[in-house]
Scaffold this active site. Structure first.
Site, short mmCIF file in Angstrom:
data_model
loop_
_atom_site.label_atom_id
_atom_site.label_comp_id
_atom_site.label_asym_id
_atom_site.label_seq_id
_atom_site.Cartn_x
_atom_site.Cartn_y
_atom_site.Cartn_z
N ASN A 107 0.85 -1.19 0.00
CA ASN A 107 0.00 0.00 0.00
C ASN A 107 0.89 1.24 0.00
OD1 ASN A 107 0.54 0.87 2.83
ND2 ASN A 107 -0.33 -1.15 3.25
N PRO B 121 -3.12 -11.33 10.70
CA PRO B 121 -3.49 -11.06 12.09
C PRO B 121 -3.71 -9.56 12.29
CG PRO B 121 -1.14 -11.53 11.90
CD PRO B 121 -1.75 -11.82 10.56
O1 C5P Z 1 -8.72 -1.82 10.44
P1 C5P Z 1 -7.75 -0.81 9.98
O2 C5P Z 1 -6.61 -1.38 9.20
O3 C5P Z 1 -8.32 0.41 9.32
O4 C5P Z 1 -7.12 -0.28 11.37
C1 C5P Z 1 -6.05 0.58 11.40
C2 C5P Z 1 -5.31 0.42 12.69
O5 C5P Z 1 -5.12 -0.95 13.02
C3 C5P Z 1 -3.91 0.97 12.60
O6 C5P Z 1 -3.53 1.40 13.88
C4 C5P Z 1 -3.09 -0.23 12.17
O7 C5P Z 1 -1.74 -0.09 12.51
C5 C5P Z 1 -3.78 -1.36 12.92
N1 C5P Z 1 -3.75 -2.66 12.23
C6 C5P Z 1 -2.99 -3.68 12.74
N2 C5P Z 1 -2.99 -4.92 12.15
C7 C5P Z 1 -3.74 -5.15 11.06
C8 C5P Z 1 -4.53 -4.12 10.53
C9 C5P Z 1 -4.50 -2.89 11.13
O8 C5P Z 1 -2.29 -3.46 13.74
N3 C5P Z 1 -3.73 -6.34 10.49
#
Ligand code: C5P
Length: 396
Positions: free
Chosen positions: A209, A305
């Site tokens: 990304n 995860p």
């Molecule tokens: O669910 P989303 O990806 O939008 O959430 C963003 C937050 O969750 C960020 O703090 C990101 O670092 C964390 N995150 C994580 N592990 C993932 C997905 C997101 O720690 N697999």
């Protein structure tokens, strides 16, 4: 004017210490040099004495007049102790607390901040023993600079070159400034994730990304400036490690999850990384061909995860868990829902509408149990400083 105790270790890079002395003197600092036995094979006490305009110490027995200048006094009269070049051997002895010559005795006896600029062969720098020693020294509060990458005197190529004297000089100025700054996070360990993750599809392709890692790196630096011990788990980005920060490089979400787990316990965690939600199920061992030989490739995905949720709901939960959320619409609503779903204390919502990731400014809203706090659009460094202060207040 500040007083620097400069310990010059052995190694071909020792000649750069002479230039460093010159830069420090030019800036008005007092420099007192200690030359190790192996360092004396590369530069002479005479050179350092002339440049520093002071006596140079080479052995414990130079301090024969203990009443006038004992080793304890020598190690403590400085504002900062600098080791440049710091050889693999010197770092190992520092990490183990060995005091078998003047340099290591001073390093063990000092009550002042210590900054080490390593220089060694690339393999020595990458060796598990050196990695361990550097991690130990950083955990003990020593600032260990990252060596430069490039061609080495021994003909090999890679990280291990002594940073150039102006870079060491800048790090010294920063360390001196940090010494005078308030350290509300002293004794606290903060864990940060930053950057994207790369999820391999085959040996040459990956899912990624647009995260630049800039905001997470800036937060890591800001927290270190407030005195925190900072572990930065970084996805693949080519950003310099902020001063005083311990960096663990990872590639995939699963590696990031393992590195986060290994870095615990922590007082606070700031999860800034844009972790890939999905990885390719069973990455191909060979490059997938365009003509579809062996069948048209289908990308099958497996869920990664959730590092943040695992941490926030786990047994070793840091006292303060902060998540990030990059949103393009209904920013606050999404962030509020995310806070509950993930079990985070705060969600820092990042409005990325009309803005591509990777810019130098951020418009953010902080969603906490008490409501929403919106900040004006700020440069990422300013966001980092403000957030670090906010974290220090919360952990107080
Ligand atoms: O669910 P989303 O990806 O939008 O959430 C963003 C937050 O969750 C960020 O703090 C990101 O670092 C964390 N995150 C994580 N592990 C993932 C997905 C997101 O720690 N697999």
């Amino acid at each position: 004017m500040k007083r620097i105790l400069l310990i010059v270790g052995g190694g071909i890079a020792a000649y750069k210490a002479c230039e460093l002395v010159r830069l420090l003197r030019k800036a008005g600092h007092r420099v007192r040099c200690v030359l190790t036995e192996s360092g004396a094979h590369f530069v002479t006490p005479m050179t350092l004495a002339a440049l520093s305009e002071d006596k140079v110490y080479t052995t414990l027995w130079d301090l024969k007049d203990e009443a006038e200048m004992g080793h304890i006094q020598l190690s403590r009269e400085a504002d900062l102790v600098v080791v440049a070049p710091a050889t693999a051997d010197l770092l190992a002895r520092m990490a183990a607390g060995i005091a078998d010559d003047l340099a290591t005795t001073l390093l063990l006896a000092t009550d002042k901040p210590v900054l080490a600029a390593p220089a060694m062969n690339v393999r020595m720098w990458q060796h598990a023993a050196t990695r361990r020693n550097v991690a130990q020294l950083r955990a003990d509060g020593v600032t260990v600079l990252e060596p430069d990458e490039g061609a080495m005197a021994c003909g090999e190529y890679g990280p291990g070159r002594l940073p150039e004297p102006p870079a060491i000089f800048a790090a010294i100025e920063a360390a001196l400034a940090a010494r005078d700054a308030p350290a509300p996070l002293a004794g606290k360990h903060v864990l940060i994730t930053a950057g994207p993750t790369h999820e391999p599809i085959d040996p040459v392709r990956y899912i990624a990304n647009r995260s630049s890692g800039k905001q997470g790196f800036a937060i890591a630096g800001a927290l270190a400036r407030l005195g925190a011990r900072v572990t930065l788990v970084a996805g693949p980005v080519a950003l310099p490690t902020p001063l005083g920060v311990t960096r663990v490089d990872v590639e995939t979400a699963r590696e990031m999850a393992a590195a986060v787990d290994a870095a615990l316990p922590a007082d606070a965690a700031v999860m800034v990384a844009a972790v890939a939600d999905w990885r390719a199920k069973g990455a191909a061992p060979q490059k997938i061909k365009k003509d579809g030989s062996g069948g048209t490739p289908t990308l099958r995905l497996a869920e990664n995860p959730d590092i943040l949720a695992t941490l926030a709901k786990g047994d070793h939960r840091p006292r303060l868990v902060i998540g990030f959320a990059a949103e393009t619409e209904q920013v606050i609503d999404h962030a509020t829902a995310k806070r509950a779903r993930k079990g985070a204390d705060w969600i820092v919502a990042n409005d990325v509408s009309g803005d591509v990731m990777g810019g130098d400014a951020n418009t953010i809203h902080i969603v906490t149990a008490d409501g929403v706090e919106s900040w004006e659009k700020l440069p990422k460094d300013a966001v980092a400083d403000r957030l670090a202060t906010r974290i220090a207040d919360a952990l107080d």
